[in-house]
Design a protein around this motif. Structure first.
Motif, mmCIF file in Angstrom:
data_model
loop_
_atom_site.group_PDB
_atom_site.id
_atom_site.type_symbol
_atom_site.label_atom_id
_atom_site.label_comp_id
_atom_site.label_asym_id
_atom_site.label_seq_id
_atom_site.Cartn_x
_atom_site.Cartn_y
_atom_site.Cartn_z
ATOM 1 N N LEU A 216 0.779 -1.018 0.396
ATOM 2 C CA LEU A 216 -0.219 -0.339 0.051
ATOM 3 C C LEU A 216 0.815 1.690 0.084
ATOM 4 O O LEU A 216 0.433 2.765 -0.485
ATOM 5 C CB LEU A 216 -0.877 0.155 0.980
ATOM 6 C CG LEU A 216 -2.203 -0.697 0.982
ATOM 7 C CD1 LEU A 216 -2.993 -1.071 2.649
ATOM 8 C CD2 LEU A 216 -3.245 -0.001 0.217
ATOM 9 N N LEU A 217 2.048 1.346 0.372
ATOM 10 C CA LEU A 217 2.932 2.247 0.858
ATOM 11 C C LEU A 217 3.888 2.160 -0.459
ATOM 12 O O LEU A 217 4.722 3.476 -1.025
ATOM 13 C CB LEU A 217 4.212 2.510 1.978
ATOM 14 C CG LEU A 217 3.155 2.497 3.406
ATOM 15 C CD1 LEU A 217 3.702 2.005 4.607
ATOM 16 C CD2 LEU A 217 2.652 3.792 3.101
ATOM 17 N N GLY A 218 3.643 1.464 -1.425
ATOM 18 C CA GLY A 218 4.715 1.564 -2.780
ATOM 19 C C GLY A 218 5.434 0.920 -2.344
ATOM 20 O O GLY A 218 6.487 0.976 -3.769
ATOM 21 N N TYR A 219 6.148 -0.291 -1.752
ATOM 22 C CA TYR A 219 7.377 -0.404 -1.788
ATOM 23 C C TYR A 219 7.176 -2.079 -2.574
ATOM 24 O O TYR A 219 5.918 -3.306 -1.811
ATOM 25 C CB TYR A 219 7.684 -0.727 -0.264
ATOM 26 C CG TYR A 219 8.176 0.494 0.276
ATOM 27 C CD1 TYR A 219 9.531 1.555 0.500
ATOM 28 C CD2 TYR A 219 7.460 0.969 1.275
ATOM 29 C CE1 TYR A 219 9.734 2.267 0.556
ATOM 30 C CE2 TYR A 219 7.962 1.743 2.220
ATOM 31 C CZ TYR A 219 8.361 3.418 1.731
ATOM 32 O OH TYR A 219 8.822 3.873 2.406
ATOM 33 N N ASN A 220 7.649 -2.366 -3.375
ATOM 34 C CA ASN A 220 6.947 -3.718 -4.532
ATOM 35 C C ASN A 220 7.705 -4.958 -4.440
ATOM 36 O O ASN A 220 7.428 -5.670 -5.074
ATOM 37 C CB ASN A 220 6.087 -3.236 -5.532
ATOM 38 C CG ASN A 220 4.690 -2.359 -5.087
ATOM 39 O OD1 ASN A 220 3.830 -3.126 -4.071
ATOM 40 N ND2 ASN A 220 4.863 -1.304 -5.879
ATOM 41 N N ASP A 221 9.582 -4.210 -4.351
ATOM 42 C CA ASP A 221 10.421 -5.027 -4.736
ATOM 43 C C ASP A 221 11.220 -5.497 -3.884
ATOM 44 O O ASP A 221 11.698 -6.684 -4.186
ATOM 45 C CB ASP A 221 10.871 -4.435 -5.837
ATOM 46 C CG ASP A 221 10.179 -4.096 -6.891
ATOM 47 O OD1 ASP A 221 9.583 -4.554 -7.346
ATOM 48 O OD2 ASP A 221 10.223 -2.805 -7.639
ATOM 49 N N ARG A 222 11.249 -4.944 -2.943
ATOM 50 C CA ARG A 222 12.318 -5.247 -1.669
ATOM 51 C C ARG A 222 12.289 -6.497 -0.329
ATOM 52 O O ARG A 222 12.583 -6.753 0.163
ATOM 53 C CB ARG A 222 12.370 -4.087 -0.565
ATOM 54 C CG ARG A 222 13.124 -3.293 -2.047
ATOM 55 C CD ARG A 222 15.088 -3.325 -2.616
ATOM 56 N NE ARG A 222 15.030 -2.472 -3.098
ATOM 57 C CZ ARG A 222 16.334 -2.867 -3.651
ATOM 58 N NH1 ARG A 222 17.175 -3.757 -2.916
ATOM 59 N NH2 ARG A 222 17.063 -2.079 -4.531
#
Length: 435
Positions: A216-222
């Motif tokens: 939801l906060l935009g952290y998609n890859d880590r």
């Protein structure tokens, strides 16, 4: 400001408008999926997270306030029944995603409610917020300040969050054969985790609900929920215990890392006078300090004497999302409030910010009227206030005398510190929230 006009981080009946600084548990006590007492004003990021935190929440009640801009509300005066205009500006608090402080102005004058915040001296983002706040106050003194006094005592001095994050990386690198678990809350410390992931080029395991929040906060890859992809795991703070670490070490060598400002109070080593005794040793358990050598990273010198070994398997790193004593002093010199009150309070560990900051120009004696019912438990007879100065990653570590202890996480900690830890942050009691 009249009562029954607005409430900040308080969710009982009686107000016309409600303001939410951020979504940490101690600021939403009384808020629920069924809550419907009035319009709820918050930042855009908090508005995105709120329905996930409270499924079936009536989203028609949410009013998004863009940060760094004035917004006007027209409310009814409870005393006269006439319309009254209130202007509010949310400003980034740099505490956790979505966190803001609220600056109000109207017929009552000007009022700032900081909520939880940390504006670091060397932070470009914080400097932008300082400029915005100073411009919004427009050269006049602030009438009333409600201040995050979590770490008001001079004993609390922290390195920058970037420095502390690198200290965590350094611990991980120095244990190449170990699994690593890091204690975090349901919201916050995202920048710490991203720094670890980017620096070491690894993914970090998180539990499923935390992964949803990160997305939801935009952290998609880590981040991942697949334990086979990484040896570094971020776990809920409540599950981070000595028993857990000892159990994991029966299966595989494992190190736990607790990033928190709550263990940043140290005392000199009785043997040689050096101020880097471990926290646990300072409270009588006898564990030795663990100092990992200073390294150079991105042209910074990283002094990691602040890394403390609380237990055979547990390191503490002073990563704080609350302002230190010195940062609070800098903030007060910026806003120079006429009246001031701390928002963090309990019967057992309240520190009136006037005790340490009442001398700052602008704060006058009338502030004391705001906190007459509070008595400072941590007074001069218990602590030795000292002025603190730190720069970059090297920071002063100050003496603190012992207070009654209770057992927590398998170590003996001071009663005050344990109470703070048990709440996973600062508790805001009803009387201290604006309404």
């Amino acid at each position: 400001m009249e009562k029954r006009l607005i409430s900040v981080d308080r969710w009982s009946d009686g107000s016309q408008a409600y303001f939410l600084t951020h979504l940490h548990a101690d600021h939403i006590q009384g808020l629920s999926s069924a809550w419907s007492r009035g319009p709820l004003f918050c930042s855009r990021q908090t508005a995105k997270l709120l329905p996930f935190k409270f499924p079936n929440f009536n989203i028609s009640l949410i009013r998004i306030l863009e940060v760094d801009a004035w917004h006007s509300l027209f409310l009814t005066s409870p005393s006269s029944g006439t319309k009254t205009a209130v202007q509010v500006m949310p400003i980034d608090a740099h505490h956790c995603p979505g966190s803001v402080m609220f600056l109000f102005r109207g017929d009552f004058g000007s009022l700032l409610y900081t909520g939880d915040f940390r504006w670091e001296a060397m932070s470009e983002k914080a400097n932008k917020s300082r400029i915005i706040l100073k411009s919004a106050i427009n050269g006049s003194k602030l009438d009333i300040l409600y201040l995050d006094n979590t770490y008001c005592h001079p004993s609390y001095a922290f390195p920058s969050r970037l420095c502390a994050a690198q200290q965590v990386v350094n611990i991980i690198v120095s244990h190449p054969e170990h699994d690593i678990i890091i204690a975090i809350d349901n919201l916050g410390k995202e920048e710490l985790l991203v720094h670890i992931s980017q620096t070491l080029d690894i993914k970090i395991w998180v539990w499923p609900e935390r992964l949803q929040t990160l997305h939801l906060l935009g952290y998609n890859d880590r981040f991942t929920t697949n334990t086979s992809l990484t040896r570094v795991r971020a776990v809920p703070r409540y599950s981070f215990t000595v028993d857990t670490l000892e159990g994991l070490n029966k299966l595989k060598p494992t190190i736990g890392i607790m990033p928190s400002g709550q263990t940043g109070v140290l005392r000199p080593n009785g043997k040689n006078g050096n101020m880097h005794t471990s926290v646990a040793a300072a409270w009588g358990n006898g564990f030795e300090s663990s100092a990992v050598p200073t390294i150079t990273y991105n042209r910074w010198k990283w002094n990691i004497r602040s890394v403390e070994r609380l237990h055979q398997y547990i390191y503490s790193v002073p990563y704080s999302d609350h302002a230190s004593h010195e940062e609070l002093q800098d903030f007060l010199e910026l806003v120079q409030p006429i009246k001031m009150r701390g928002i963090v309070s309990s019967s057992s560990c309240y520190i009136d910010p006037l005790y340490y900051f009442g001398h700052i120009q602008g704060v006058n004696g009338s502030s004391k009227m705001m906190s007459q019912k509070h008595e400072e438990v941590e007074n001069a007879s218990t602590f030795q206030p000292e002025s603190l100065r730190h720069s970059s990653c090297i920071y002063s570590q100050r003496k603190r005398l012992r207070s009654p202890r209770i057992r927590i996480l398998g170590s003996r900690r001071s009663r005050v510190n344990a109470l703070r830890r048990a709440r996973s942050g600062a508790k805001i009691v009803k009387d201290d929230r604006l309404d």
